[in-house]
Design a protein around this motif. Sequence first.
Motif, PDB file in Angstrom:
ATOM      1  N   ASP A 111     -13.706  -4.164   6.320  1.00 46.39           N
ATOM      2  CA  ASP A 111     -12.573  -4.045   5.090  1.00 46.39           C
ATOM      3  C   ASP A 111     -11.452  -3.232   5.334  1.00 46.39           C
ATOM      4  OD1 ASP A 111     -14.836  -5.004   3.226  1.00 46.39           O
ATOM      5  OD2 ASP A 111     -15.862  -3.015   3.543  1.00 46.39           O
ATOM      6  N   LEU A 112     -11.347  -2.652   6.296  1.00 50.54           N
ATOM      7  CA  LEU A 112     -10.217  -1.810   6.863  1.00 50.54           C
ATOM      8  C   LEU A 112      -9.198  -2.811   7.140  1.00 50.54           C
ATOM      9  CD1 LEU A 112     -10.103   1.385   8.542  1.00 50.54           C
ATOM     10  CD2 LEU A 112      -8.572  -0.349   9.321  1.00 50.54           C
ATOM     11  N   VAL A 113      -9.684  -3.914   8.297  1.00 50.26           N
ATOM     12  CA  VAL A 113      -8.737  -4.510   8.581  1.00 50.26           C
ATOM     13  C   VAL A 113      -8.291  -5.772   7.812  1.00 50.26           C
ATOM     14  CG1 VAL A 113      -8.632  -6.530  10.546  1.00 50.26           C
ATOM     15  CG2 VAL A 113      -9.817  -4.332  10.992  1.00 50.26           C
ATOM     16  N   GLU A 114      -9.010  -6.053   6.742  1.00 50.68           N
ATOM     17  CA  GLU A 114      -8.614  -7.190   5.584  1.00 50.68           C
ATOM     18  C   GLU A 114      -7.651  -6.331   4.675  1.00 50.68           C
ATOM     19  OE1 GLU A 114     -13.045  -8.984   5.770  1.00 50.68           O
ATOM     20  OE2 GLU A 114     -12.212  -8.012   4.081  1.00 50.68           O
ATOM     21  N   THR A 115      -7.917  -5.301   4.359  1.00 51.25           N
ATOM     22  CA  THR A 115      -7.010  -4.557   3.509  1.00 51.25           C
ATOM     23  C   THR A 115      -5.758  -4.279   4.048  1.00 51.25           C
ATOM     24  OG1 THR A 115      -8.959  -3.377   2.699  1.00 51.25           O
ATOM     25  CG2 THR A 115      -6.443  -2.203   2.301  1.00 51.25           C
ATOM     26  N   TYR A 116      -5.479  -4.037   5.653  1.00 50.83           N
ATOM     27  CA  TYR A 116      -4.496  -3.934   6.492  1.00 50.83           C
ATOM     28  C   TYR A 116      -3.480  -5.428   6.362  1.00 50.83           C
ATOM     29  CZ  TYR A 116      -1.337  -4.155  10.134  1.00 50.83           C
ATOM     30  OH  TYR A 116      -0.116  -4.472  11.173  1.00 50.83           O
ATOM     31  N   ILE A 117      -4.192  -6.305   6.636  1.00 50.55           N
ATOM     32  CA  ILE A 117      -3.455  -7.738   6.605  1.00 50.55           C
ATOM     33  C   ILE A 117      -3.224  -8.045   5.024  1.00 50.55           C
ATOM     34  CG2 ILE A 117      -4.099 -10.092   6.849  1.00 50.55           C
ATOM     35  CD1 ILE A 117      -6.128  -9.342   8.954  1.00 50.55           C
ATOM     36  N   MET A 118      -3.909  -7.692   4.018  1.00 51.57           N
ATOM     37  CA  MET A 118      -3.389  -8.104   2.782  1.00 51.57           C
ATOM     38  C   MET A 118      -2.159  -7.121   2.402  1.00 51.57           C
ATOM     39  SD  MET A 118      -6.986  -8.258   0.664  1.00 51.57           S
ATOM     40  CE  MET A 118      -6.038  -8.086  -1.176  1.00 51.57           C
ATOM     41  N   GLN A 119      -2.074  -6.176   2.952  1.00 49.80           N
ATOM     42  CA  GLN A 119      -0.993  -5.017   2.687  1.00 49.80           C
ATOM     43  C   GLN A 119       0.176  -5.759   3.287  1.00 49.80           C
ATOM     44  OE1 GLN A 119      -2.573  -1.551   4.285  1.00 49.80           O
ATOM     45  NE2 GLN A 119      -3.029  -0.658   2.341  1.00 49.80           N
ATOM     46  N   LYS A 120       0.048  -6.159   4.411  1.00 51.83           N
ATOM     47  CA  LYS A 120       1.331  -6.731   5.188  1.00 51.83           C
ATOM     48  C   LYS A 120       1.753  -8.290   4.633  1.00 51.83           C
ATOM     49  CE  LYS A 120       2.672  -5.421   8.408  1.00 51.83           C
ATOM     50  NZ  LYS A 120       3.683  -4.265   8.352  1.00 51.83           N
ATOM     51  N   ARG A 121       0.523  -8.977   3.891  1.00 60.39           N
ATOM     52  CA  ARG A 121       0.964 -10.315   3.416  1.00 60.39           C
ATOM     53  C   ARG A 121       1.808  -9.927   2.114  1.00 60.39           C
ATOM     54  NH1 ARG A 121      -2.871 -14.654   3.789  1.00 60.39           N
ATOM     55  NH2 ARG A 121      -3.342 -14.914   5.966  1.00 60.39           N
ATOM     56  N   ARG A 122       1.311  -8.888   1.274  1.00 57.28           N
ATOM     57  CA  ARG A 122       1.910  -8.672  -0.081  1.00 57.28           C
ATOM     58  C   ARG A 122       3.295  -8.084   0.111  1.00 57.28           C
ATOM     59  NH1 ARG A 122      -3.879  -7.547  -2.976  1.00 57.28           N
ATOM     60  NH2 ARG A 122      -4.396  -9.540  -3.581  1.00 57.28           N
ATOM     61  N   GLN A 123       3.464  -7.230   1.248  1.00 62.82           N
ATOM     62  CA  GLN A 123       4.743  -6.361   1.373  1.00 62.82           C
ATOM     63  C   GLN A 123       4.825  -5.308   0.302  1.00 62.82           C
ATOM     64  OE1 GLN A 123       7.546  -9.621   1.485  1.00 62.82           O
ATOM     65  NE2 GLN A 123       7.920  -9.813   3.677  1.00 62.82           N
ATOM     66  N   ASN A 124       3.619  -4.674   0.148  1.00 62.06           N
ATOM     67  CA  ASN A 124       3.772  -3.572  -0.565  1.00 62.06           C
ATOM     68  C   ASN A 124       4.081  -2.287   0.037  1.00 62.06           C
ATOM     69  OD1 ASN A 124       2.473  -5.188  -2.685  1.00 62.06           O
ATOM     70  ND2 ASN A 124       0.557  -4.628  -2.293  1.00 62.06           N
ATOM     71  N   ASN A 125       4.747  -1.565  -0.588  1.00 63.17           N
ATOM     72  CA  ASN A 125       5.005  -0.231  -0.153  1.00 63.17           C
ATOM     73  C   ASN A 125       4.183   0.724  -0.352  1.00 63.17           C
ATOM     74  OD1 ASN A 125       7.673  -0.816   0.469  1.00 63.17           O
ATOM     75  ND2 ASN A 125       8.735  -0.274  -1.593  1.00 63.17           N
ATOM     76  N   VAL A 126       3.066   0.476   0.627  1.00 63.42           N
ATOM     77  CA  VAL A 126       1.869   1.416   0.461  1.00 63.42           C
ATOM     78  C   VAL A 126       2.129   2.616   1.079  1.00 63.42           C
ATOM     79  CG1 VAL A 126       0.370  -0.650   0.873  1.00 63.42           C
ATOM     80  CG2 VAL A 126       1.184   0.611   2.902  1.00 63.42           C
ATOM     81  N   ASP A 127       1.093   3.568   0.809  1.00 58.71           N
ATOM     82  CA  ASP A 127       1.124   4.839   1.199  1.00 58.71           C
ATOM     83  C   ASP A 127       0.339   5.104   2.665  1.00 58.71           C
ATOM     84  OD1 ASP A 127       1.605   7.864   0.612  1.00 58.71           O
ATOM     85  OD2 ASP A 127      -0.465   7.983   0.458  1.00 58.71           O
ATOM     86  N   PHE A 128      -0.454   4.167   2.798  1.00 60.94           N
ATOM     87  CA  PHE A 128      -1.286   4.175   4.142  1.00 60.94           C
ATOM     88  C   PHE A 128      -1.633   2.764   4.409  1.00 60.94           C
ATOM     89  CE2 PHE A 128      -5.469   4.949   6.319  1.00 60.94           C
ATOM     90  CZ  PHE A 128      -4.989   5.848   7.295  1.00 60.94           C
ATOM     91  N   PHE A 129      -1.918   2.453   5.677  1.00 61.23           N
ATOM     92  CA  PHE A 129      -2.071   1.078   6.104  1.00 61.23           C
ATOM     93  C   PHE A 129      -3.797   1.233   6.223  1.00 61.23           C
ATOM     94  CE2 PHE A 129       2.341   0.572   7.373  1.00 61.23           C
ATOM     95  CZ  PHE A 129       2.696  -0.455   6.411  1.00 61.23           C
ATOM     96  N   GLY A 130      -4.273  -0.032   5.697  1.00 60.34           N
ATOM     97  CA  GLY A 130      -5.883   0.176   5.948  1.00 60.34           C
ATOM     98  C   GLY A 130      -6.659   0.923   4.923  1.00 60.34           C
ATOM     99  N   LEU A 131      -7.584   1.607   5.160  1.00 67.42           N
ATOM    100  CA  LEU A 131      -8.301   2.467   4.115  1.00 67.42           C
ATOM    101  C   LEU A 131      -8.628   3.967   4.791  1.00 67.42           C
ATOM    102  CD1 LEU A 131     -11.226   0.252   3.627  1.00 67.42           C
ATOM    103  CD2 LEU A 131      -9.513   0.814   1.899  1.00 67.42           C
ATOM    104  N   ARG A 132      -8.222   4.890   4.022  1.00 62.78           N
ATOM    105  CA  ARG A 132      -8.382   6.149   4.328  1.00 62.78           C
ATOM    106  C   ARG A 132      -9.858   6.554   4.162  1.00 62.78           C
ATOM    107  NH1 ARG A 132      -3.872   9.284   4.375  1.00 62.78           N
ATOM    108  NH2 ARG A 132      -1.792   8.678   3.169  1.00 62.78           N
ATOM    109  N   SER A 133     -10.361   7.483   5.156  1.00 62.78           N
ATOM    110  CA  SER A 133     -11.910   7.825   5.250  1.00 62.78           C
ATOM    111  C   SER A 133     -12.097   8.813   3.775  1.00 62.78           C
ATOM    112  CB  SER A 133     -12.257   8.614   6.306  1.00 62.78           C
ATOM    113  OG  SER A 133     -11.462   9.845   6.569  1.00 62.78           O
TER     114      SER A 133
END
Length: 394
Positions: A111-133
């Motif tokens: 899920d962490l890796v998938e989320t990171y790739i989705m964030q990169k694809r969508r080019q969102n200005n995220v607060d953190f790449f992947g998932l925080r614990s």
Amino acid sequence: MINLNRNEKYLVAVSGGPDSIFLLNSVKNYEVIVCHVNYRFRSDSNNDQRIVEEFCSANQIKCEILNVECEYSNLKQNFEEFARETRYNFFNKIGIKYGIKNLLVAHNFNDLVETYIMQKRRQNNVDFFGLRSITTYKSLTIIRPMLNFLKSSILESLNSFNIEYANDLTNLDSKYLRNEIRSQLNEKDFENYYFQINKENKQLEKLKNEVKFYTLNNLSADELILQKKLTSFSQEKIQRILFYFLKTIKKDYLLQKRKNSTIKEIAWRLKTSNKPFWKIKLDDFFLIKDFDRLFLAPSTAFDFKTIIIKSQQDLYLAEEFVNWLEIFTTIKNDRERYPYVITNNYEVYKQTTFVEFVKTNRYLIDNKIRYRNRIYKAVVYKENELKILNKMTR
């Protein structure tokens, strides 16, 4: 192996799928309460609920169920957004009911890796790449204790102990971006992804600190000073400055649910436009670029007013304007030679009036009179002379 504090109580979000059943099986000897949401969105959702209830019954675990009643064809937001909001509000409600602040969620390494790739694809200005614990939601602390667990090892463990879990067939539907990404991933590549994610999070933290420094050092009351060097910043950095500015003045909600195109357009204008003034509508506000300042004004500020003061008895009408006291004083100093016009409709008065012996429009340009002053502060002039009497300040 999942280790938790045995002195704490935990809610466990359990969908019935393999990840959440694995999590529940791992923490069943702790003091936990299970939360399950049946959206009744899929024809087999009752089977998911059955699996969760039977596991809880066999292990004497208290289980709270939310059965969602919704006409999904009338849903105004996308289902994923609706589902997330529904379940986390439910979790929060159950947490309050039992006085439990910790929520366990079964996100894994995949899920962490998938989320990171989705964030990169969508080019969102995220607060953190992947998932925080660990994150928060309202009164809950959300804990993700499985971010170092591979999906393959989870399935292998469940199958080896013959533990029943549900298979959500929508996870195979390629119309969802996450499913498309998932089908193309190989767990052998995850170590490289993990290295890349950590690297980018370090770079992101540096960028966020730069954004914070610029914003806080250029904040003047409720305005952001636009230094010339802003135009040399990257598009992403300007977007983040914009969002952090609105967050600082507690108006970030105006951008949170908007399309990225809106934020990009504003940032692009800030970077490239030489116009002294422009405005963009954001709900009930206008975001206004005013020379070297950026600020928000309620849309009602552009409901311009023009009042005719025919006698001393009409003077109270001037109290509708923020600079009413100045207007009173100006009229008194002019020996009350009625009638007077009081207006903040600068688009009209700049074409018809004068300041001293200069056309008002020319005066406004030459003296760089701020639009904020034009919008909020009224001018006063004799109806038959058209000469502005009060002082126009930058």
